[in-house]
Scaffold this active site. Sequence first.
Site, PDB file in Angstrom:
ATOM      1  N   GLU A  16      -9.831  -1.831   5.061  1.00 13.67           N
ATOM      2  CA  GLU A  16     -10.266  -1.209   6.664  1.00 13.67           C
ATOM      3  C   GLU A  16     -11.663  -2.350   6.708  1.00 13.67           C
ATOM      4  O   GLU A  16     -12.180  -2.863   5.673  1.00 13.67           O
ATOM      5  CB  GLU A  16     -10.697  -0.223   6.622  1.00 13.67           C
ATOM      6  CG  GLU A  16      -9.346   1.044   6.587  1.00 13.67           C
ATOM      7  CD  GLU A  16      -8.800   0.999   7.765  1.00 13.67           C
ATOM      8  OE1 GLU A  16      -8.618  -0.261   8.710  1.00 13.67           O
ATOM      9  OE2 GLU A  16      -8.090   1.902   7.987  1.00 13.67           O
ATOM     10  N   HIS A  33      -7.475  -4.775   9.958  1.00 13.85           N
ATOM     11  CA  HIS A  33      -7.150  -4.511   8.590  1.00 13.85           C
ATOM     12  C   HIS A  33      -5.811  -5.328   8.199  1.00 13.85           C
ATOM     13  O   HIS A  33      -4.725  -5.559   8.991  1.00 13.85           O
ATOM     14  CB  HIS A  33      -6.962  -3.080   8.407  1.00 13.85           C
ATOM     15  CG  HIS A  33      -5.789  -2.372   8.632  1.00 13.85           C
ATOM     16  ND1 HIS A  33      -6.020  -1.070   9.167  1.00 13.85           N
ATOM     17  CD2 HIS A  33      -4.585  -2.776   8.718  1.00 13.85           C
ATOM     18  CE1 HIS A  33      -4.754  -0.764   9.616  1.00 13.85           C
ATOM     19  NE2 HIS A  33      -3.890  -1.314   9.381  1.00 13.85           N
ATOM     20  N   ASP A  84       0.830  -1.260   0.086  1.00 14.39           N
ATOM     21  CA  ASP A  84       0.074   0.049   0.059  1.00 14.39           C
ATOM     22  C   ASP A  84       1.024   1.426  -0.157  1.00 14.39           C
ATOM     23  O   ASP A  84       2.198   1.286   0.037  1.00 14.39           O
ATOM     24  CB  ASP A  84      -0.936   0.020   1.294  1.00 14.39           C
ATOM     25  CG  ASP A  84      -0.297  -0.409   2.430  1.00 14.39           C
ATOM     26  OD1 ASP A  84       0.987  -0.472   2.605  1.00 14.39           O
ATOM     27  OD2 ASP A  84      -1.238  -0.862   3.417  1.00 14.39           O
ATOM     28  N   ASP A 117      -7.670  -2.752  14.268  1.00 12.32           N
ATOM     29  CA  ASP A 117      -9.027  -2.936  13.836  1.00 12.32           C
ATOM     30  C   ASP A 117      -9.324  -4.367  12.792  1.00 12.32           C
ATOM     31  O   ASP A 117     -10.249  -4.407  12.209  1.00 12.32           O
ATOM     32  CB  ASP A 117      -9.591  -1.605  13.074  1.00 12.32           C
ATOM     33  CG  ASP A 117      -8.787  -1.370  11.777  1.00 12.32           C
ATOM     34  OD1 ASP A 117      -8.012  -2.060  11.371  1.00 12.32           O
ATOM     35  OD2 ASP A 117      -9.213  -0.455  11.182  1.00 12.32           O
TER      36      ASP A 117
HETATM   37  P1  PGA Z   1       2.069  -1.965  12.590  1.00 14.57           P
HETATM   38  O1  PGA Z   1       0.735  -2.053  11.694  1.00 14.57           O
HETATM   39  O2  PGA Z   1       3.001  -3.310  12.063  1.00 14.57           O
HETATM   40  O3  PGA Z   1       2.910  -0.792  12.541  1.00 14.57           O
HETATM   41  O4  PGA Z   1       1.546  -2.689  13.783  1.00 14.57           O
HETATM   42  C1  PGA Z   1       0.164  -3.132  11.071  1.00 14.57           C
HETATM   43  C2  PGA Z   1      -0.681  -3.022  10.130  1.00 14.57           C
HETATM   44  O5  PGA Z   1      -1.432  -1.783  10.118  1.00 14.57           O
HETATM   45  O6  PGA Z   1      -1.186  -3.578   9.221  1.00 14.57           O
END
Ligand code: PGA
Length: 259
Positions: free
Chosen positions: A142, A137, A66, A135
Amino acid sequence: MAEVIIVPDAQAAGGLVADEIARLIRANPEVVLGLATGSTPLPVYEALPERLDGVDVSRVRGFALDEYVGIDPAHPESYRSVIHREVVEPLGLDPALIRTPDGSLEGIEHAGADYESAIAAAGGVALQILGIGTDGHIGFNEPGSSFASVTRVKTLTQQTLEDNARFFDSVEDVPMHCITQGLGTILRARHLVLLAFGEGKAEAVAGAVEGPVTASLPGSAIQLHPHVTVVVDEAAASRLQFADYYHYTYDNKPAWQGL
Ligand code: PGA
């Protein structure tokens, strides 16, 4: 069901996954890797250089999950910059072969389709590294994302903006829109490796691995994939109902199975 490996800490997880990535590169110097940003994959990237000592990585290809929309690609927190700093440079990869979705406003309408075509033209992703948001994702898909979704623009939830504010001066500076591989895109990778560390991820991990398959928790899409490895520390595993079974299966894993 996904294989769940519960490890003592993030460093152990990084070593396990780096071993597999190094094996793939040795087996196919043109392998296509699915790269992720965020804090979670860092132990993997940190463990890789020593495993790739003397290995030709000049033809390794990669696709990031992304990118933020409208961010200057040269901004230190654009995912293009992050992938360059954390993966391309330390491993000595060819930057021309490592792509992130194009988040520039100009051409954003077709940037998703272009990215899908590029992944397909490369023959698809062999191993996709995934983190998971609090959450649920994966990528920036999302809650509510379609399981059939492809690379497209999404609006980040307030929770994700707050989670990512630590990379920016303030939450207001986090771009609100992103372009992300869809759940359908991710499910086409041949092997999914989802990592998560810390208590804050425990609920999302339990939902993804053992909860109902639902767009309300996009990480649960991994249950639809035939080859998934989930690597978590004890804290991230703390809400898993079958944790004892995962320990037992891993302790008794046939050596020929690989990751
Ligand atoms: P993080 O994010 O590795 O910084 O915890 C994970 C994500 O949002 O996919």
